[in-house]
Design a protein around this motif. Structure first.
Motif, PDB file in Angstrom:
ATOM      1  N   ARG A 167      21.963  34.795 -24.306  1.00  0.00           N
ATOM      2  CA  ARG A 167      23.377  34.420 -24.392  1.00  0.00           C
ATOM      3  C   ARG A 167      23.921  34.140 -23.001  1.00  0.00           C
ATOM      4  O   ARG A 167      23.590  34.822 -22.036  1.00  0.00           O
ATOM      5  CB  ARG A 167      24.181  35.547 -25.041  1.00  0.00           C
ATOM      6  CG  ARG A 167      25.668  35.227 -25.100  1.00  0.00           C
ATOM      7  CD  ARG A 167      26.468  36.250 -25.851  1.00  0.00           C
ATOM      8  NE  ARG A 167      26.318  37.556 -25.256  1.00  0.00           N
ATOM      9  CZ  ARG A 167      26.567  38.689 -25.927  1.00  0.00           C
ATOM     10  NH1 ARG A 167      26.955  38.655 -27.181  1.00  0.00           N
ATOM     11  NH2 ARG A 167      26.421  39.853 -25.333  1.00  0.00           N
ATOM     12  N   VAL A 168      24.809  33.141 -22.926  1.00  0.00           N
ATOM     13  CA  VAL A 168      25.506  32.777 -21.690  1.00  0.00           C
ATOM     14  C   VAL A 168      26.989  32.783 -22.019  1.00  0.00           C
ATOM     15  O   VAL A 168      27.427  32.089 -22.932  1.00  0.00           O
ATOM     16  CB  VAL A 168      25.080  31.369 -21.195  1.00  0.00           C
ATOM     17  CG1 VAL A 168      25.833  31.007 -19.929  1.00  0.00           C
ATOM     18  CG2 VAL A 168      23.578  31.284 -21.005  1.00  0.00           C
ATOM     19  N   ARG A 169      27.774  33.566 -21.289  1.00  0.00           N
ATOM     20  CA  ARG A 169      29.223  33.647 -21.533  1.00  0.00           C
ATOM     21  C   ARG A 169      29.998  33.150 -20.324  1.00  0.00           C
ATOM     22  O   ARG A 169      30.394  33.927 -19.463  1.00  0.00           O
ATOM     23  CB  ARG A 169      29.639  35.093 -21.795  1.00  0.00           C
ATOM     24  CG  ARG A 169      29.269  35.624 -23.128  1.00  0.00           C
ATOM     25  CD  ARG A 169      29.850  37.011 -23.276  1.00  0.00           C
ATOM     26  NE  ARG A 169      29.615  37.542 -24.593  1.00  0.00           N
ATOM     27  CZ  ARG A 169      29.750  38.810 -24.897  1.00  0.00           C
ATOM     28  NH1 ARG A 169      30.117  39.680 -23.960  1.00  0.00           N
ATOM     29  NH2 ARG A 169      29.522  39.225 -26.115  1.00  0.00           N
ATOM     30  N   GLY A 170      30.207  31.849 -20.244  1.00  0.00           N
ATOM     31  CA  GLY A 170      31.014  31.275 -19.166  1.00  0.00           C
ATOM     32  C   GLY A 170      30.477  31.565 -17.785  1.00  0.00           C
ATOM     33  O   GLY A 170      31.229  31.546 -16.814  1.00  0.00           O
ATOM     34  N   GLU A 171      29.189  31.837 -17.666  1.00  0.00           N
ATOM     35  CA  GLU A 171      28.574  32.148 -16.380  1.00  0.00           C
ATOM     36  C   GLU A 171      27.787  30.945 -15.872  1.00  0.00           C
ATOM     37  O   GLU A 171      27.362  30.104 -16.664  1.00  0.00           O
ATOM     38  CB  GLU A 171      27.583  33.314 -16.548  1.00  0.00           C
ATOM     39  CG  GLU A 171      28.183  34.565 -17.135  1.00  0.00           C
ATOM     40  CD  GLU A 171      27.096  35.528 -17.599  1.00  0.00           C
ATOM     41  OE1 GLU A 171      26.713  36.396 -16.787  1.00  0.00           O
ATOM     42  OE2 GLU A 171      26.633  35.384 -18.750  1.00  0.00           O
ATOM     43  N   PRO A 172      27.534  30.899 -14.571  1.00  0.00           N
ATOM     44  CA  PRO A 172      26.659  29.845 -14.064  1.00  0.00           C
ATOM     45  C   PRO A 172      25.249  30.055 -14.633  1.00  0.00           C
ATOM     46  O   PRO A 172      24.793  31.193 -14.750  1.00  0.00           O
ATOM     47  CB  PRO A 172      26.657  30.045 -12.550  1.00  0.00           C
ATOM     48  CG  PRO A 172      27.711  31.038 -12.248  1.00  0.00           C
ATOM     49  CD  PRO A 172      28.057  31.744 -13.510  1.00  0.00           C
ATOM     50  N   TYR A 173      24.587  28.973 -14.971  1.00  0.00           N
ATOM     51  CA  TYR A 173      23.227  29.073 -15.486  1.00  0.00           C
ATOM     52  C   TYR A 173      22.433  27.848 -15.048  1.00  0.00           C
ATOM     53  O   TYR A 173      22.988  26.811 -14.724  1.00  0.00           O
ATOM     54  CB  TYR A 173      23.210  29.193 -17.020  1.00  0.00           C
ATOM     55  CG  TYR A 173      23.595  27.903 -17.703  1.00  0.00           C
ATOM     56  CD1 TYR A 173      22.619  26.989 -18.080  1.00  0.00           C
ATOM     57  CD2 TYR A 173      24.927  27.573 -17.926  1.00  0.00           C
ATOM     58  CE1 TYR A 173      22.968  25.780 -18.677  1.00  0.00           C
ATOM     59  CE2 TYR A 173      25.284  26.379 -18.519  1.00  0.00           C
ATOM     60  CZ  TYR A 173      24.297  25.490 -18.879  1.00  0.00           C
ATOM     61  OH  TYR A 173      24.644  24.298 -19.453  1.00  0.00           O
ATOM     62  N   ARG A 174      21.145  27.999 -15.040  1.00  0.00           N
ATOM     63  CA  ARG A 174      20.232  26.873 -14.851  1.00  0.00           C
ATOM     64  C   ARG A 174      18.924  27.237 -15.524  1.00  0.00           C
ATOM     65  O   ARG A 174      18.708  28.377 -15.908  1.00  0.00           O
ATOM     66  CB  ARG A 174      20.053  26.491 -13.393  1.00  0.00           C
ATOM     67  CG  ARG A 174      19.251  27.395 -12.548  1.00  0.00           C
ATOM     68  CD  ARG A 174      19.165  26.851 -11.096  1.00  0.00           C
ATOM     69  NE  ARG A 174      18.256  27.627 -10.297  1.00  0.00           N
ATOM     70  CZ  ARG A 174      16.950  27.405 -10.204  1.00  0.00           C
ATOM     71  NH1 ARG A 174      16.392  26.408 -10.853  1.00  0.00           N
ATOM     72  NH2 ARG A 174      16.175  28.165  -9.455  1.00  0.00           N
ATOM     73  N   TRP A 175      18.046  26.255 -15.687  1.00  0.00           N
ATOM     74  CA  TRP A 175      16.796  26.483 -16.398  1.00  0.00           C
ATOM     75  C   TRP A 175      15.678  25.663 -15.773  1.00  0.00           C
ATOM     76  O   TRP A 175      15.915  24.718 -15.034  1.00  0.00           O
ATOM     77  CB  TRP A 175      16.945  26.115 -17.881  1.00  0.00           C
ATOM     78  CG  TRP A 175      17.472  24.722 -18.083  1.00  0.00           C
ATOM     79  CD1 TRP A 175      18.771  24.357 -18.294  1.00  0.00           C
ATOM     80  CD2 TRP A 175      16.723  23.503 -18.042  1.00  0.00           C
ATOM     81  NE1 TRP A 175      18.871  22.996 -18.388  1.00  0.00           N
ATOM     82  CE2 TRP A 175      17.628  22.439 -18.249  1.00  0.00           C
ATOM     83  CE3 TRP A 175      15.375  23.198 -17.863  1.00  0.00           C
ATOM     84  CZ2 TRP A 175      17.225  21.108 -18.278  1.00  0.00           C
ATOM     85  CZ3 TRP A 175      14.975  21.869 -17.883  1.00  0.00           C
ATOM     86  CH2 TRP A 175      15.910  20.847 -18.098  1.00  0.00           C
TER      87      TRP A 175
END
Length: 194
Positions: A167-175
């Motif tokens: 889960r991602v909640r409005g956070e910075p992410y990358r893959w």
């Protein structure tokens, strides 16, 4: 193709009006703002959203530009079997979405863009990666169907594989997918971003 009323032209989705309205509202854009930035009248846009008027390809391109979506979001879906519209999306009728950057291919599993969430079939090609962190004001969940994926959520890194979810909640992410096999993830996003 020019404007006309009546049945939709073959390149448009059956839900063009509802999709435009949902995209506009999800971005907090008024009819007047969208119409003005696209160089059209509020009345014309209102008719498009109610499927009374059909935009030309150039008008569609302007709307997509203002809404910051690929033009493919507004056309390309196969017609649903009568009685299945808005309820069933057949495998061969999925709408391709996204910019197809960084080796990511996405298809909309939701029948249209009118729900409070959207479901995406995401294929992360072998060797692909999102170099920069992305961030959006959403809550998102992914479920891995095939392959493996490295995902950074905030400051933490995770390796996920078949059967794992995240889960991602409005956070910075990358893959990234550094492996030699595609990764397939079902991605649920609320509110819709496409």
């Amino acid at each position: 193709m020019g404007r006309h009323t009546g049945t939709a032209t073959p390149y448009l989705t059956a839900s063009l009006g509802a999709d435009l309205r949902a995209l506009r509202k999800s971005r907090g854009v008024t009819l007047a703002t969208l119409a003005g930035e696209a160089g059209r009248s509020v009345g014309w846009l209102s008719q498009v959203e109610r499927d009374i008027s059909v935009p030309s390809f150039d008008e569609l391109r302007s709307l997509a530009r203002v809404l910051d979506v690929p033009i493919s979001m507004l056309f390309g879906q196969a017609q649903a079997v009568p009685g299945e519209e808005g309820r069933v999306v057949r495998a061969g009728a999925r709408r391709r979405i996204g910019a197809r950057t960084a080796g990511l291919e996405e298809e909309l599993l939701s029948p249209d863009l009118t729900d409070d969430f959207e479901v995406i079939h995401s294929t992360f090609k072998a060797g692909s990666k999102l170099k920069e962190f992305a961030e959006r004001p959403t809550q998102e969940m992914g479920y891995v169907l095939a392959g493996r994926l490295n995902i950074w959520i905030g400051v933490r890194a995770f390796e996920v594989g078949v059967g794992d979810s995240f889960r991602v909640r409005g956070e910075p992410y990358r893959w990234e997918n550094p492996w030699d096999k595609d990764a397939v993830v079902i991605w649920v996003i609320a509110p819709p971003v496409y």
